[in-house]
Design an enzyme around this catalytic site. Sequence first.
Site, short mmCIF file in Angstrom:
data_model
loop_
_atom_site.label_atom_id
_atom_site.label_comp_id
_atom_site.label_asym_id
_atom_site.label_seq_id
_atom_site.Cartn_x
_atom_site.Cartn_y
_atom_site.Cartn_z
CB THR A 44 -27.71 -10.49 29.66
OG1 THR A 44 -26.93 -11.02 30.74
CG2 THR A 44 -26.90 -10.52 28.37
CD GLU A 116 -26.34 -15.74 29.46
OE1 GLU A 116 -25.61 -14.72 29.44
OE2 GLU A 116 -25.90 -16.89 29.34
#
Length: 214
Positions: A44, A116
């Site tokens: 991420t 994220e």
Amino acid sequence: MRPDGPRDPVAGPDSGPEPPYPVRLSGPVIKGFGRGSKELGIPTANIPAEGLEEYPDLQVGVYYGVVALDPAKFQYQEGQGSTSTSSTGGAEAAVLPAVLSIGYNPFYKNKTKSIEIHIMPPLSSPSPTADGAGEVKFHKLPDFYGTQLKLLILGYIRPEYDYVSLEALIEDIRVDCEVARKSLQRPAYACYIDGDEKECSDVVREQRRWLVTF
């Protein structure tokens, strides 16, 4: 806990994003909790959550959208399935599909809100998260901490859930990726990626111009 039952294959209306979307967020890519790649196998890109102050009504959960990275620092090598960093100016930013979570991740019981973002491969590439594709290998890019990232959130997929196991969490994220891909493949959303001058409205072109301008 996540409710039982099948997931919807797409999210959001076929006609395109409806208010409050698109939501604009941007910031430098920062270090997150370090779990995405190491524990989950799902890389991420995190950006500071302060930008959410402009959108106090935006609920926590999982979303889909499109991202661009400052091409002076990062360039996507389209057609090669790889990426590279570069300091060369003048290149246009690549627009890539993304799925993201905003919130606290109940499975890990985070105390601070985070953004994220999992950046997916181009929609023209085979999906690594498709059901029946064999071993799932989520799309991975080289590290690009400090690179400016711009994000347009185009739709909401689901709330945050807790899970009975790490495997259940990973499987739901795999499905999130597929929902995001299928949602973005619809013409009204694909315009944000390909920027087709004939097909895109003035509103979409303006949003996309913001996305790729650094």
